[in-house]
Design a protein around this motif. Structure first.
Motif, PDB file in Angstrom:
ATOM      1  N   ALA A  84      35.365  41.069  48.613  1.00 26.29           N
ATOM      2  CA  ALA A  84      34.514  41.419  47.469  1.00 26.29           C
ATOM      3  C   ALA A  84      35.338  41.454  46.182  1.00 26.29           C
ATOM      4  N   ILE A  85      36.509  42.058  46.260  1.00 25.92           N
ATOM      5  CA  ILE A  85      37.358  42.153  45.068  1.00 25.92           C
ATOM      6  C   ILE A  85      37.853  40.764  44.670  1.00 25.92           C
ATOM      7  N   LEU A 109      37.420  51.402  40.112  1.00 27.30           N
ATOM      8  CA  LEU A 109      37.859  50.627  41.281  1.00 27.30           C
ATOM      9  C   LEU A 109      38.495  51.525  42.332  1.00 27.30           C
ATOM     10  N   LEU A 110      39.344  52.445  41.886  1.00 31.95           N
ATOM     11  CA  LEU A 110      40.100  53.240  42.846  1.00 31.95           C
ATOM     12  C   LEU A 110      39.328  54.451  43.361  1.00 31.95           C
ATOM     13  N   LEU A 164      36.209  53.770  44.430  1.00 31.93           N
ATOM     14  CA  LEU A 164      35.368  53.107  45.427  1.00 31.93           C
ATOM     15  C   LEU A 164      36.122  53.191  46.763  1.00 31.93           C
ATOM     16  N   PRO A 165      35.401  53.054  47.870  1.00 28.37           N
ATOM     17  CA  PRO A 165      36.101  53.186  49.156  1.00 28.37           C
ATOM     18  C   PRO A 165      36.963  51.963  49.489  1.00 28.37           C
ATOM     19  N   VAL A 166      38.017  51.751  48.720  1.00 27.74           N
ATOM     20  CA  VAL A 166      38.990  50.693  49.036  1.00 27.74           C
ATOM     21  C   VAL A 166      40.381  51.317  48.992  1.00 27.74           C
ATOM     22  N   THR A 167      41.286  50.779  49.804  1.00 29.73           N
ATOM     23  CA  THR A 167      42.657  51.270  49.744  1.00 29.73           C
ATOM     24  C   THR A 167      43.396  50.488  48.668  1.00 29.73           C
ATOM     25  N   PRO A 225      35.917  44.609  51.746  1.00 29.78           N
ATOM     26  CA  PRO A 225      36.308  44.957  50.370  1.00 29.78           C
ATOM     27  C   PRO A 225      37.299  43.967  49.745  1.00 29.78           C
ATOM     28  N   ARG A 250      36.387  37.900  45.193  1.00 28.49           N
ATOM     29  CA  ARG A 250      35.275  37.167  44.574  1.00 28.49           C
ATOM     30  C   ARG A 250      35.050  37.595  43.143  1.00 28.49           C
ATOM     31  N   ARG A 251      35.122  38.915  42.920  1.00 31.18           N
ATOM     32  CA  ARG A 251      34.900  39.411  41.575  1.00 31.18           C
ATOM     33  C   ARG A 251      35.961  38.877  40.611  1.00 31.18           C
ATOM     34  N   ARG A 254      35.389  35.208  39.929  1.00 32.39           N
ATOM     35  CA  ARG A 254      34.258  35.070  39.012  1.00 32.39           C
ATOM     36  C   ARG A 254      34.682  35.353  37.584  1.00 32.39           C
ATOM     37  N   SER A 255      35.479  36.426  37.430  1.00 31.74           N
ATOM     38  CA  SER A 255      35.843  36.823  36.069  1.00 31.74           C
ATOM     39  C   SER A 255      36.724  35.750  35.418  1.00 31.74           C
ATOM     40  N   MET A 262      30.264  42.613  53.435  1.00 29.30           N
ATOM     41  CA  MET A 262      31.458  41.854  53.059  1.00 29.30           C
ATOM     42  C   MET A 262      32.668  42.789  53.035  1.00 29.30           C
TER      43      MET A 262
END
Lengths: 244, 308
Positions: free
Chosen positions: A6-7, A85-86, A88-91, A3, A9-10, A13-14, A1
């Motif tokens: 994924a973010i 979060l920062l 993790l491999p996301v910009t 990133p 969706r999270r 969900r929250s 998925m």
């Protein structure tokens, strides 16, 4: 998925595992209804359209959009999950987009749940559904602009209350800036061109055009550019905070 | 592989990390040791790419964390200080989120998920909210998050902080089991941890590197290194006699329990002469111990010496 997905969706969900989503939806729908029928004279006008409904939306979003956006970054800073979060491999851009899209989609859902009012007006009369569609689109774009402002201002602080107040303040300025009273007030002090420029910044002016059913590219661009500019500013703030 | 080259970080006028150069290779467990506020976490945050260095560079597996942040972050598993995680999520949701963000292929992802959950014994709490978990379990969830993608480089900021002795032991065994082919950097202020885990230690205080050595080398710097201590209750062991041995530099008697410690002269061994002397005198000794050196003493000496 991806990133961003994924973010997003999270975040979505929250909203739903905490009471945030339900409280928000109920308040949004109740307020939207009340404002339309009581403050907007839905029946007395005797017209089969949703003008009284859409006219109230800027004021509705003024309270509810900051409530949705305030936690976006402030909560992560406070809870320390920002570091997680920062790293993790996301910009930063991906993280910002994921969070913003979640909030925007959620407000879109709230807006879609006002469909009974659309059914009502179709039952009572014969409205121009094209205009109503344009109204919904304009309203959603305006919500996006408010949320983007909130997303940016939420990066500035660890306190959700501060984020809420700052966002509401900026939003109210953007609403009021196009009002005749405000324009009259600055007319004397500023050169004519600047006054016109200020008037163009107004959210209301662009929203009302779309809500009347006039889909002008310039109005659409105004909202998309507002969203883009504030999200970019938010990313820059996050990046500055890394180096500060 | 982790390489930090003259990594520096200032907060206003305060220098939190001052030209720190460290290097950790595969198979190494490098301990970053220092008093609270020494700059351990700041250094790790720069290596993890969360903070930008004021100057200097950090590389993870050869990827500069500033210039190729995504590549560096993919190679790295990081447990931030305090093991932050999203409290409103269940353990399953949280770990699934990490898998998704890291974009692991579904099959590998599921396999790793099961392995890590088994390894860290999280099966029973998979569907509990992280907020409701004990501190030890939350720390384990943080560790699970860090090793989920099977990274070649692991960086753990105080991995056993706040755990009970059993949990500490479990976490150390886990780290030990992963150490063989990975590069592991852990920060700690617990000296026992250095003994239990690390094969190299970097001591920092006030942001500066003060020592870079193996635990044994550090112990050798202790004045207790090679000293012999014993208790001889009731027998009047003559300090004078011990003092006459040519290898002995000093003798100390613990005022509380009367335990005698004999310090050697540099390069000398005192265990055998002391044993011989005791035997000659026919003195009963309940137990005798050769000291390896005391890390806490060396740690104090190194980190406090700086301020004196």
């Amino acid at each position: 998925m991806h990133p961003i997905a994924a973010i997003m969706r999270r975040e979505l969900r929250s909203y739903f595992v905490t009471p945030v989503a339900y409280v928000f939806l109920v308040i949004f729908l109740v307020l939207a209804g009340l404002l339309t029928f009581y403050a907007g004279d839905f029946y007395e006008r005797g017209l089969a359209d949703l003008q009284p409904f859409f006219v109230m939306h800027p004021w509705l979003y003024l309270i509810l959009a900051p409530a949705l956006s305030m936690r976006m970054w402030a909560e992560e800073s406070k809870a320390g999950t920002l570091e997680l979060l920062l790293t993790l491999p996301v910009t930063l851009v991906q993280a910002m987009l994921g969070k913003f899209l979640a909030a925007w989609l959620f407000l879109g859902l709230a807006l879609a749940l006002t469909f009974p009012i659309w059914i009502t007006v179709n039952y009572l009369g014969d409205p121009d559904n094209g205009v109503i569609f344009a109204g919904y689109l304009g309203s959603w774009l305006m919500a996006g602009a408010f949320l983007a402002i909130g997303a940016c201002l939420s990066t500035l602080t660890r306190s959700q209350v501060v984020a809420f107040i700052l966002t509401a303040l900026v939003c109210v300025l953007l609403i009021l800036v196009g009002q005749p009273q405000v324009l009259d007030f600055v007319q004397g002090a500023l050169p004519r061109k600047l006054v016109n420029g200020v008037a163009h910044l107004s959210i209301l002016r662009h929203f009302e055009a779309i809500a009347r059913g006039v889909l002008d590219v310039r109005d659409l661009m105004y909202f998309l550019f507002t969203i883009f500019a504030w999200l970019t500013a938010g990313v820059l703030v996050l990046d500055l905070k890394r180096a500060r | 592989m982790i390489e930090a080259d003259r990594l520096t970080r200032c907060y206003g006028r305060l220098i939190a990390v001052d030209a720190l150069s460290i290097r950790a290779e595969p198979g190494q467990v490098l301990g970053l040791l220092g008093p609270n506020g020494a700059g351990k976490s700041t250094a790790m945050r720069m290596i993890a790419g969360f903070l930008a260095p004021t100057s200097g560079t950090a590389r993870v597996c050869g990827h500069d964390v500033q210039r190729e942040p995504l590549k560096a972050k993919r190679a790295l598993g990081y447990l931030p200080e305090g093991a932050p995680s999203y409290g409103e999520m269940t353990v399953r949701e949280f770990l699934t989120f990490i898998l998704r963000v890291r974009a692991l292929p579904a099959e590998t992802g599921f396999r790793r998920f099961d392995e890590v959950v088994t390894h860290l014994q999280l099966e029973d709490v998979l569907d509990q909210c992280i907020d409701t978990l004990s501190k030890g379990l939350r720390r384990r969830v943080g560790l699970a998050q860090a090793i989920l993608h099977d990274p070649p480089v692991l960086m753990l900021d105080e991995p056993t902080d706040g755990l009970d002795p059993n949990q500490k032991h479990a976490v150390r065994r886990l780290i030990d089991s992963m150490a063989r082919e990975r590069t592991i950097l852990i920060s700690t202020h617990l000296l026992e941890e250095v003994h239990a885990l690390c094969n190299r230690v970097v001591i920092i205080a006030r942001g500066r590197l003060l020592a870079d050595a193996t635990p044994a080398e550090l112990e050798a710097r202790s004045r207790y290194h090679g000293a012999v201590s014993f208790s001889a209750p009731g027998s009047g062991v003559s300090q004078e006699m011990l003092g006459r041995l040519p290898q002995v530099a000093a003798i100390e008697v613990d005022p509380l329990d009367g335990r005698i410690t004999v310090f050697p002269k540099p390069g000398a061994r005192v265990l055998e002469p002391v044993e011989d002397l005791l035997r000659q005198q026919g003195l009963e000794v309940s137990e005798i111990q050769l000291e390896r050196g005391r890390l806490d003493e060396v740690f104090r000496q190194i980190t406090m010496g700086e301020s004196a």
